[in-house]
Design an enzyme around this catalytic site. Sequence first.
Site, PDB file in Angstrom:
ATOM      1  N   GLU A  71       0.794  -1.235   0.000  1.00  0.00           N
ATOM      2  CA  GLU A  71       0.000   0.000   0.000  1.00  0.00           C
ATOM      3  C   GLU A  71       0.829   1.289   0.000  1.00  0.00           C
ATOM      4  O   GLU A  71       0.464   2.255   0.663  1.00  0.00           O
ATOM      5  CB  GLU A  71      -0.950  -0.004   1.210  1.00  0.00           C
TER       6      GLU A  71
HETATM    7  C1  TNX Z   1      -4.531  -4.141   4.730  1.00  0.00           C
HETATM    8  S1  TNX Z   1      -2.868  -6.472   4.302  1.00  0.00           S
HETATM    9  C2  TNX Z   1      -3.262  -3.880   5.214  1.00  0.00           C
HETATM   10  C3  TNX Z   1      -3.099  -3.425   6.595  1.00  0.00           C
HETATM   11  C4  TNX Z   1      -4.414  -3.236   7.287  1.00  0.00           C
HETATM   12  C5  TNX Z   1      -5.353  -4.356   6.912  1.00  0.00           C
HETATM   13  C6  TNX Z   1      -6.667  -4.287   7.631  1.00  0.00           C
HETATM   14  C7  TNX Z   1      -1.774  -5.445   4.249  1.00  0.00           C
HETATM   15  C8  TNX Z   1      -0.493  -5.914   3.824  1.00  0.00           C
HETATM   16  N1  TNX Z   1      -2.091  -4.179   4.564  1.00  0.00           N
HETATM   17  O1  TNX Z   1      -2.344  -2.250   6.631  1.00  0.00           O
HETATM   18  O2  TNX Z   1      -4.186  -3.240   8.648  1.00  0.00           O
HETATM   19  O3  TNX Z   1      -5.586  -4.301   5.535  1.00  0.00           O
HETATM   20  O4  TNX Z   1      -7.415  -5.430   7.389  1.00  0.00           O
END
Ligand code: TNX
Length: 580
Positions: free
Chosen positions: A366
Site C-alpha cells: 500500500e
Molecule cells: C490491509 S494487508 C493492510 C493493513 C491493514 C489491513 C486491515 C496489508 C499488507 N495491509 O495495513 O491493517 O488491511 O485489514
Amino acid sequence: MPTTPAASPETGPEPRDRVDVAPRQPTAAELARAATQAAGDLLAPPAPVRLADVVPAPERATPDPAADFTLPEDAVIRVDADPDARAVAEHLAELLRPATGYPVPVTDAADAESGGPLALTLSGTETRTDPARGLPGDDAPGDEGYRLDVTRAEVRITADTAAGLFHGVQTLRQLLPAAVESATAVTERWVVPGGTIVDRPRYAYRGAMLDVARHFFPVEDVLRVIDHLARYKLNHLHLHLTDDQGWRIAVESWPRLATVGGATEVGGGPGGHYTAADYRRIVRHAARRHVTVVPEIDLPGHTNAALVAYPELAPGKIAPPPYTGTEVGFSYVDPADERTYEFVADVLGEVAALTPGPWLHLGGDEAFKVPADTYRGFVERAQALVAATGKTVVGWHQLAPAGHADGRVLQWWGTNGEDPETADAVRRGARLILSPGNRVYLDMKYAPESPIGHDWAGLIDVRRAYDWDPGTHLTGVPAEAVLGVEAPLWTETVTTLAEVEFMLFPRLPAVAELGWSPRSTHDWAAFRKRLAGHGPRWATAGITFHPSPEVPWPTGDGTHAATRIPAQRPDPDAADTPAH
Ligand code: TNX
C-alpha cells in the site's frame, strides 16, 4: 467425545439468535469476555479424549484401546542428554505440574534406569545426515516430525530433532484430559488413549502475524500469543513492528523512532515500544517453543510514525502530524534521498542483529503515493540491504514487480486466487506464504454482530478459514512454490489480549491444520467435531474465544451451543484480561 450437532455439515450451522443492542454500547472487551464466559459455562464436562482428536490432524493415528496409559503420581520424564531435548522435557514437566500437582522430575539418559514412564528420545541425527536418505523418506520424521507411542506401560515420543519432540509434546498435551489446562491442581484420572501417532508437517512455514503497531501489546501479551501458536504447532510469529500509528522497536542509531514514533497508537492511547532487551525476551521465549520470530519493518509506505520522529526522511522534509486513525496508503519515506537508504540499512542491520531467525520482512504494501518505477527501484535497493545483513527477504506480494532476490518469499494477501504479477514473480524464483484476506485475515469479523473486526475481505467464521487448499489456491502457482500459510491479525479494532484471543480462537487452529496436516485428512465435518473438544481446554486455560455456531461445542444438556449463543451483554465485572 460428545457430539450432538444440531446442524449437519451439509446444511451448515443453524441461524444465530438475533442479538439486541443495548442502549449503552458495551466495550468490545466486555462483549468478547461475556461471550466467552457464557460459552465456557455451556461446556459440559469433557468426555475422554480419543487418539484421533488432535488438532492439527496427525498424518497417521492408530488407536489401541487396550493400551490406554494412566499417568502415575510418581511419573518421571526420561530424556536424552541433549540440551535442546532436555529443554523440551522441562517444558512438558511445566505443562503437567500445575494441574496434576505431581512433582514430575526430569532425568537424562545417564540415569535412565530410574526414569519413566514418560520418555523423550532423539532417534539420532542419522536419518537427517545419512546422504543416502536425502529428504525425509516415507517414514522419516524430518526436521519437525515425531512418533508418539502410548502403551499401558509408557508414553514415548521419538523424533530426529528437539522441534519434533516439542510438537510431540503438544500432541500429548491434547491427549490428556482438558483439566490438564488448569492452573491449579485438580483431581482427575490422567489417562492418555493408547496407540501410535506418526506425524510431520505438510509445510515448513506455519505462522501467525500480530500487528503491534496499530495498538501496542506489552511483552507478556506477545509471550502468551507465542504459547497459543506453539499449542497448534505453528512455527513462525511475524511481528508487524512499524506502521503509521507507531514504531515499536528501539533502534540505537535512530533513537527517536521508538521514543517519539512509538508514543502513539490508534485511538490516541499511549502506544509503547520494545527495547532490545524486550525483543530478545520475545525471541528467546519463541525459540524455546520452536517458534521463529519474523520482524517486519514496513517500507516505503506505512511510515508516518518514522516521519514524525525524523522529518528528514519525509518527502518535503516537513514532519507530518502523528497519526492515530485507521486509513492506509498516505505516507512514505523519501525514495529520492540517499539518507533514506542509510536509515533503511541502519534499521535492518540492527533488527537483523537482534533476530536469530533467517527472515527479515520488508512490508512493501500500500505505498500508493510512490510511482511504480520509483517503488521498484526502492524495493530492489532495500532487498539488497536485507541480503547484506545475511537474512532472506520476505515481503507482501506488492514486492512482486521488483527484481528477484535470492530466496525471496512473497506473502500473498489477495482475495480472489488470481494474481498474474505474483505468479510471474514465482516463475522468477519467489516462494509464497499464503495469507488470503478472505480466508485467514483474523481481523475480519466472524459475523455481522461480531463486536470487533473489519469486513472489507468478508466475514470469516471457522469453516471459511478452514475450507480451502493452500496447494491449489493461487492460479499459475505450482504447489512446490508454497512455503506455507500465515494468519495475520491486524489490530486497528483490537486493543487487549482478550480481544486478540477472541479473534485467534477458534480460527487459528483451523489455519494451523491447513499448514500442518496432510491434505488427505482435510474434512470439515470431522474437523469441527475435533475442534469442539478444544473449547473446554480454552475455557480451562482462561483463553477467550468466539463460541462459533459452526462448531458443535459439548454442552451440559446435549443441545448445540449455537442455539444458546449468549446475548452479547457485558458482565460488568468481567472486562479484565483473564488470569492464567
Ligand atoms: C490491509 S494487508 C493492510 C493493513 C491493514 C489491513 C486491515 C496489508 C499488507 N495491509 O495495513 O491493517 O488491511 O485489514
